[in-house]
Design a protein around this motif. Structure first.
Motif, PDB file in Angstrom:
ATOM      1  N   ALA A   1      75.948  25.403 -31.166  1.00  0.00           N
ATOM      2  CA  ALA A   1      76.657  26.635 -31.532  1.00  0.00           C
ATOM      3  C   ALA A   1      75.941  27.336 -32.676  1.00  0.00           C
ATOM      4  CB  ALA A   1      78.091  26.312 -31.926  1.00  0.00           C
ATOM      5  N   ASN A   2      75.478  26.543 -33.645  1.00  0.00           N
ATOM      6  CA  ASN A   2      74.740  27.128 -34.771  1.00  0.00           C
ATOM      7  C   ASN A   2      73.506  27.875 -34.280  1.00  0.00           C
ATOM      8  OD1 ASN A   2      76.481  26.207 -36.649  1.00  0.00           O
ATOM      9  ND2 ASN A   2      75.231  24.466 -37.302  1.00  0.00           N
ATOM     10  N   THR A   3      72.773  27.224 -33.400  1.00  0.00           N
ATOM     11  CA  THR A   3      71.555  27.859 -32.884  1.00  0.00           C
ATOM     12  C   THR A   3      71.888  29.174 -32.203  1.00  0.00           C
ATOM     13  OG1 THR A   3      70.834  25.619 -32.408  1.00  0.00           O
ATOM     14  CG2 THR A   3      69.481  27.406 -31.562  1.00  0.00           C
ATOM     15  N   LEU A   4      72.890  29.118 -31.324  1.00  0.00           N
ATOM     16  CA  LEU A   4      73.248  30.311 -30.569  1.00  0.00           C
ATOM     17  C   LEU A   4      73.748  31.435 -31.475  1.00  0.00           C
ATOM     18  CD1 LEU A   4      75.015  29.078 -27.321  1.00  0.00           C
ATOM     19  CD2 LEU A   4      73.039  30.595 -27.509  1.00  0.00           C
ATOM     20  N   THR A   5      74.690  31.103 -32.368  1.00  0.00           N
ATOM     21  CA  THR A   5      75.277  32.170 -33.198  1.00  0.00           C
ATOM     22  C   THR A   5      74.236  32.748 -34.137  1.00  0.00           C
ATOM     23  OG1 THR A   5      76.015  30.499 -34.755  1.00  0.00           O
ATOM     24  CG2 THR A   5      77.623  31.280 -33.157  1.00  0.00           C
ATOM     25  N   LEU A   6      73.402  31.893 -34.695  1.00  0.00           N
ATOM     26  CA  LEU A   6      72.390  32.379 -35.638  1.00  0.00           C
ATOM     27  C   LEU A   6      71.463  33.380 -34.949  1.00  0.00           C
ATOM     28  CD1 LEU A   6      71.263  32.077 -38.497  1.00  0.00           C
ATOM     29  CD2 LEU A   6      69.836  30.224 -37.695  1.00  0.00           C
TER      30      LEU A   6
END
Lengths: 240, 175
Positions: free
Chosen positions: A165-170
């Motif tokens: 999720a971090n990768t995607l949102t960032l």
């Protein structure tokens, strides 16, 4: 209105190796501008800073402040070059798309490299992978694995999801902001070029949106760098 | 079908995901990172560090020289105090010496005066005795002469002696 991208497919006969040449060009131009500006700024360094050196030191202190907000400076100074490059690269990339969009024939050649999801996701994935790498390197493998079961063991699946999720949102946060800005700008360009009334109605919103895009570009560069350092600190700091 | 066309339009405008782009982005970013680190941020950071060190060392030096100056002024003050004390002592000493000398001189003068007085008294006594002796002698012969002339009578030597002694006694009492 519907512009296409200059895509080269199956380079060297490899079926998955496609290039969007406009992205490659813009990445190169952005990198070149960042490099040239930085090197020009770092010329004639003196004890008593003047002119460009002041700007460079201000940027450095600014990024240093971002890192200091998220982690201890002892480990943080390791990431200073990364954060500096991220910040300057994304900022310049954002600005390039605000200044102008260039269309040759039907293909969009000149735009923000950061208005492409593949590129922003590459940057964010790089940051996340680096955070795992430094997490293991600085704290050891067992501490790194144990971190997935803190503070409670049953949160393990959520922790795994969090990484993706971090990768995607960032990545997508940056892409979304820039892409939306460019879409609106191109719509306003279409309006202002449609006729006299269109020009009268569209010129002022166009200027306003361009100004706002500059603001968004700066903010997004800051947010990306900040969050990159936050995710980094989650992995490398003892307590969080 | 309609939805699909719309989707593909957006997809085309975006350019979609391209592995080549991603690899290129990674490559460009890493190269850029290394280049700016080496040619731009590295030197700037070095310079800032150098300045930091310089300022720190300057502060240290200033602190040190301030401490030195403080020490020197304290020393000077102490020396001044000591000198003052010494001067005070010297004056006191001189005063004491003066007083002592004065007393000594007075004492000596008094002793000298006493001595002179005593000597004078002794002299006087001496002279007196001498004069008395001379007078005695003179009176003896005179009285003999007078007696022999006035009385014109021979008297024995014993009587004469007695007479003279009586005279002398009388004269001594008168003196």
């Amino acid at each position: 209105m519907d512009h296409t991208a200059p895509i080269v497919e199956d380079v060297f006969g490899i079926s998955w190796l496609d290039f969007n040449m406009s992205n490659v060009l813009m990445m190169f131009i952005t990198s070149l501008i960042v490099f040239v500006l930085c090197v020009l700024g770092a010329r004639k360094l003196q004890m008593k800073p003047t002119g460009a050196q002041n700007v460079m030191e201000w940027v450095l202190d600014f990024v240093k402040g971002i890192i200091n907000d998220t982690m201890d400076w002892k480990t943080g100074k390791l990431f200073l070059p990364l954060a500096l490059t991220l910040f300057t690269y994304i900022l310049v990339g954002n600005m390039l798309g605000v200044v102008t969009n260039g269309v040759v024939g039907h293909d969009v050649w000149w735009k923000s490299p950061t208005a492409d999801p593949g590129i922003t996701l590459t940057l964010s994935a790089m940051v996340i992978v680096l955070s795992h790498f430094y997490g293991i390197k600085l704290r050891g493998g067992s501490e790194y694995v144990k971190d997935y079961f803190r503070p409670l063991p049953f949160l393990f699946p959520i922790k795994i999801v969090e990484e993706f999720a971090n990768t995607l949102t960032l990545g997508l946060r940056l892409f979304g902001n820039l892409y939306a800005g460019e879409v609106l700008l191109s719509l306003l360009v279409g309006l202002t070029t449609s006729g006299v009334l269109g020009f009268l109605g569209g010129a002022i919103p166009f200027l306003a949106w361009q100004g706002f895009s500059v603001f968004i570009g700066g903010i997004q560069a800051f947010i990306f760098t900040m969050l990159a350092m936050v995710y980094m600190s989650h992995k490398v700091s003892e307590d969080h | 079908m309609q939805a699909f066309t719309e989707y593909s339009t957006i997809y085309a405008a975006l350019g979609g995901f391209h592995v080549g782009d991603m690899l290129m982005q990674l490559f460009f970013f890493i190269v850029l990172l290394l280049l700016v680190k080496k040619f731009a941020w590295g030197p700037v950071m070095d310079m800032m560090k150098k300045r930091e060190d310089y300022v720190a060392s300057e502060i240290e030096t200033a602190e040190k020289s301030r401490a030195d100056a403080e020490k020197a002024s304290k020393e000077a003050l102490e020396q001044l105090k000591q000198t003052k004390q010494e001067a005070q002592k010297m004056i006191e000493d001189a005063k004491n010496a003066g007083t002592r000398q004065e007393e000594e001189i007075i004492q000596a003068a008094r002793a000298e005066a006493d001595r002179i007085k005593k000597a004078a008294q002794a002299d006087i006594q001496n002279e007196k005795e001498k004069a008395l002796q001379a007078l005695q002698d003179k009176v003896a012969s005179l009285s003999v002469l007078i007696a022999s002339k006035v009385i014109e009578k021979e008297i024995s030597a014993q009587d004469q002696e007695k007479l003279i002694n009586d005279y002398i006694k009388e004269v001594g009492e008168e003196l």
